[in-house]
Design a protein around this motif. Structure first.
Motif, PDB file in Angstrom:
ATOM      1  N   VAL A  71     -16.660  24.775  63.404  1.00  0.00           N
ATOM      2  CA  VAL A  71     -17.739  24.459  64.334  1.00  0.00           C
ATOM      3  C   VAL A  71     -19.097  24.688  63.686  1.00  0.00           C
ATOM      4  N   SER A  72     -19.224  25.751  62.911  1.00  0.00           N
ATOM      5  CA  SER A  72     -20.484  26.026  62.227  1.00  0.00           C
ATOM      6  C   SER A  72     -20.859  24.891  61.285  1.00  0.00           C
ATOM      7  N   THR A  73     -19.891  24.414  60.512  1.00  0.00           N
ATOM      8  CA  THR A  73     -20.155  23.315  59.578  1.00  0.00           C
ATOM      9  C   THR A  73     -20.506  22.034  60.322  1.00  0.00           C
ATOM     10  N   PHE A  74     -19.786  21.746  61.398  1.00  0.00           N
ATOM     11  CA  PHE A  74     -20.068  20.540  62.184  1.00  0.00           C
ATOM     12  C   PHE A  74     -21.488  20.590  62.734  1.00  0.00           C
ATOM     13  N   LEU A  75     -21.904  21.735  63.246  1.00  0.00           N
ATOM     14  CA  LEU A  75     -23.245  21.869  63.806  1.00  0.00           C
ATOM     15  C   LEU A  75     -24.310  21.741  62.722  1.00  0.00           C
ATOM     16  N   GLU A  76     -24.045  22.302  61.561  1.00  0.00           N
ATOM     17  CA  GLU A  76     -25.000  22.199  60.456  1.00  0.00           C
ATOM     18  C   GLU A  76     -25.186  20.753  60.025  1.00  0.00           C
ATOM     19  N   GLU A  77     -24.093  20.003  59.996  1.00  0.00           N
ATOM     20  CA  GLU A  77     -24.151  18.630  59.514  1.00  0.00           C
ATOM     21  C   GLU A  77     -24.718  17.659  60.539  1.00  0.00           C
ATOM     22  N   HIS A  78     -24.523  17.958  61.830  1.00  0.00           N
ATOM     23  CA  HIS A  78     -24.880  16.978  62.846  1.00  0.00           C
ATOM     24  C   HIS A  78     -25.931  17.468  63.839  1.00  0.00           C
ATOM     25  N   GLY A  79     -26.279  18.736  63.768  1.00  0.00           N
ATOM     26  CA  GLY A  79     -27.346  19.241  64.620  1.00  0.00           C
ATOM     27  C   GLY A  79     -26.968  19.457  66.071  1.00  0.00           C
ATOM     28  N   GLY A  80     -25.673  19.406  66.358  1.00  0.00           N
ATOM     29  CA  GLY A  80     -25.205  19.626  67.720  1.00  0.00           C
ATOM     30  C   GLY A  80     -23.809  19.076  67.898  1.00  0.00           C
ATOM     31  N   ILE A  81     -23.265  19.257  69.093  1.00  0.00           N
ATOM     32  CA  ILE A  81     -21.958  18.700  69.433  1.00  0.00           C
ATOM     33  C   ILE A  81     -21.994  18.274  70.895  1.00  0.00           C
ATOM     34  N   ASP A  82     -21.618  17.036  71.138  1.00  0.00           N
ATOM     35  CA  ASP A  82     -21.625  16.503  72.500  1.00  0.00           C
ATOM     36  C   ASP A  82     -20.240  16.500  73.138  1.00  0.00           C
ATOM     37  N   ILE A  83     -19.218  16.263  72.309  1.00  0.00           N
ATOM     38  CA  ILE A  83     -17.858  16.099  72.836  1.00  0.00           C
ATOM     39  C   ILE A  83     -16.872  16.808  71.915  1.00  0.00           C
ATOM     40  N   LEU A  84     -16.023  17.651  72.484  1.00  0.00           N
ATOM     41  CA  LEU A  84     -14.940  18.304  71.744  1.00  0.00           C
ATOM     42  C   LEU A  84     -13.613  17.840  72.322  1.00  0.00           C
ATOM     43  N   ILE A  85     -12.733  17.357  71.459  1.00  0.00           N
ATOM     44  CA  ILE A  85     -11.386  16.984  71.866  1.00  0.00           C
ATOM     45  C   ILE A  85     -10.405  17.938  71.201  1.00  0.00           C
ATOM     46  N   ASN A  86      -9.805  18.818  72.002  1.00  0.00           N
ATOM     47  CA  ASN A  86      -8.793  19.753  71.494  1.00  0.00           C
ATOM     48  C   ASN A  86      -7.433  19.065  71.535  1.00  0.00           C
ATOM     49  N   ASN A  87      -7.086  18.444  70.407  1.00  0.00           N
ATOM     50  CA  ASN A  87      -5.852  17.664  70.340  1.00  0.00           C
ATOM     51  C   ASN A  87      -4.766  18.321  69.494  1.00  0.00           C
ATOM     52  N   ALA A  88      -5.135  19.202  68.579  1.00  0.00           N
ATOM     53  CA  ALA A  88      -4.139  19.804  67.681  1.00  0.00           C
ATOM     54  C   ALA A  88      -3.055  20.520  68.480  1.00  0.00           C
ATOM     55  N   GLY A  89      -1.816  20.328  68.081  1.00  0.00           N
ATOM     56  CA  GLY A  89      -0.716  20.985  68.791  1.00  0.00           C
ATOM     57  C   GLY A  89       0.618  20.624  68.181  1.00  0.00           C
ATOM     58  N   GLY A  90       1.665  21.225  68.709  1.00  0.00           N
ATOM     59  CA  GLY A  90       3.008  20.964  68.215  1.00  0.00           C
ATOM     60  C   GLY A  90       4.000  21.887  68.879  1.00  0.00           C
ATOM     61  N   SER A  91       5.283  21.585  68.691  1.00  0.00           N
ATOM     62  CA  SER A  91       6.332  22.385  69.322  1.00  0.00           C
ATOM     63  C   SER A  91       7.220  23.031  68.268  1.00  0.00           C
ATOM     64  N   ASN A  92       7.903  24.066  68.683  1.00  0.00           N
ATOM     65  CA  ASN A  92       8.838  24.762  67.791  1.00  0.00           C
ATOM     66  C   ASN A  92       9.900  25.452  68.650  1.00  0.00           C
ATOM     67  N   GLY A  93      10.855  26.080  67.990  1.00  0.00           N
ATOM     68  CA  GLY A  93      11.849  26.873  68.696  1.00  0.00           C
ATOM     69  C   GLY A  93      12.911  26.045  69.387  1.00  0.00           C
ATOM     70  N   SER A  94      13.620  26.697  70.290  1.00  0.00           N
ATOM     71  CA  SER A  94      14.756  26.093  70.983  1.00  0.00           C
ATOM     72  C   SER A  94      14.748  26.595  72.429  1.00  0.00           C
ATOM     73  N   THR A  95      15.893  27.074  72.910  1.00  0.00           N
ATOM     74  CA  THR A  95      15.938  27.699  74.226  1.00  0.00           C
ATOM     75  C   THR A  95      15.277  29.066  74.158  1.00  0.00           C
ATOM     76  N   VAL A  96      15.032  29.656  75.306  1.00  0.00           N
ATOM     77  CA  VAL A  96      14.360  30.963  75.325  1.00  0.00           C
ATOM     78  C   VAL A  96      15.152  31.984  74.518  1.00  0.00           C
ATOM     79  N   MET A  97      16.442  32.096  74.758  1.00  0.00           N
ATOM     80  CA  MET A  97      17.242  33.127  74.106  1.00  0.00           C
ATOM     81  C   MET A  97      17.424  32.880  72.613  1.00  0.00           C
ATOM     82  N   LYS A  98      17.268  31.631  72.187  1.00  0.00           N
ATOM     83  CA  LYS A  98      17.441  31.321  70.763  1.00  0.00           C
ATOM     84  C   LYS A  98      16.110  31.234  70.012  1.00  0.00           C
ATOM     85  N   THR A  99      15.032  31.521  70.696  1.00  0.00           N
ATOM     86  CA  THR A  99      13.708  31.419  70.075  1.00  0.00           C
ATOM     87  C   THR A  99      13.127  32.805  69.845  1.00  0.00           C
TER      88      THR A  99
END
Length: 252
Positions: A71-99
């Motif tokens: 975020v610091s680098t983005f602000l330095e390069e662009h002088g602000g931020i208007d829109i943030l899209i939190n898209n990063a994600g993923g799944s792991n594991g199995s059932t509760v007892m097996k995770t």
């Protein structure tokens, strides 16, 4: 429809492929200034080759220090931020007892804590501007049972956070919402891998579980995200929008 996004400064996490890439592409088409963050340098280089005007940032969003630096680098390069899209994600594991507990913790760090922290960092700047938009990409399986339990739990937490944070910052001119995709087909996703491995089984899944009779596309998710980010959606605050072809079983 002109969404009025020309010149808006947009940061998309997990933006080098899949849904994130589709979202970044859609904002570029609207004339926005777009930065994408991802772990893989090679994927970022490919994205830069495909979209020369895009800004790329190599970042592991499970690292608090790297999130702060992003975020610091983005602000330095662009002088602000208007829109943030939190898209990063993923799944792991199995059932509760097996995770293992470590897998639950990793899922929360990737899908939930990263979005919470980045939202706080972005909102600090947005408050100065008295305007901004944050959109969290969740899942229909954050709204109802389905998918791997670690992913389900983390996305449910993110949907809850979305509403709480939205109510907190709307008076500062910041709108926070979430988009909950259903099963989306793209070349780098799990559904494409499963389709390649067992086409008959996946075709039956689509027939049984998706009333629209097909997988969704990244473009269909991106179209909703760009609309929600625009002033056309100015009265949408704290909402979770399904983008799923009717796949969700919930009636709300």
């Amino acid at each position: 429809m002109d969404l009025g996004l020309t010149g808006k400064k947009v940061l998309v996490t997990g933006g080098s492929k899949g849904i994130g890439e589709g979202i970044a592409k859609a904002f570029l088409a609207e004339g926005a200034i777009v930065g994408i963050a991802a772990r893989g340098g090679e994927a970022l280089e490919e994205a830069k080759a495909n979209y020369p005007s895009i800004y790329t940032y190599q970042c592991d969003v499970t690292s608090e220090s790297e999130r702060t630096a992003l975020v610091s680098t983005f602000l330095e390069e662009h002088g602000g931020i208007d829109i943030l899209i939190n898209n990063a994600g993923g799944s792991n594991g199995s059932t509760v007892m097996k995770t293992e507990m470590e897998d639950f913790e990793r899922a929360m760090e990737l899908n939930y804590y990263s979005a919470v922290h980045l939202s706080k960092l972005a909102a600090t700047e947005m408050k100065k501007q008295q305007q901004g938009v944050i959109i969290n990409i969740t899942s229909i399986f954050g709204r109802e049972s389905g998918g791997k339990v670690t992913y389900n739990n983390a996305k449910a937490a993110l949907i809850s956070f979305t509403k709480s944070f939205a109510d907190e910052v709307i008076n500062d001119g910041i709108r926070v919402n979430s988009v909950a995709p259903g099963s989306i087909l793209h070349p780098t996703g799990n559904w494409q891998r499963r389709l390649n491995e067992n086409p008959d089984q996946i075709k039956q899944f689509v027939k049984d579980e998706i009333p629209a009779g097909r997988f969704g596309t990244v473009e269909e998710v991106a179209n909703v995200v760009t609309f929600l980010a625009s002033d056309k959606a100015s009265w949408v605050v704290g909402a979770s929008w399904n983008v799923d072809g009717g796949q969700s079983k919930m009636n709300m």
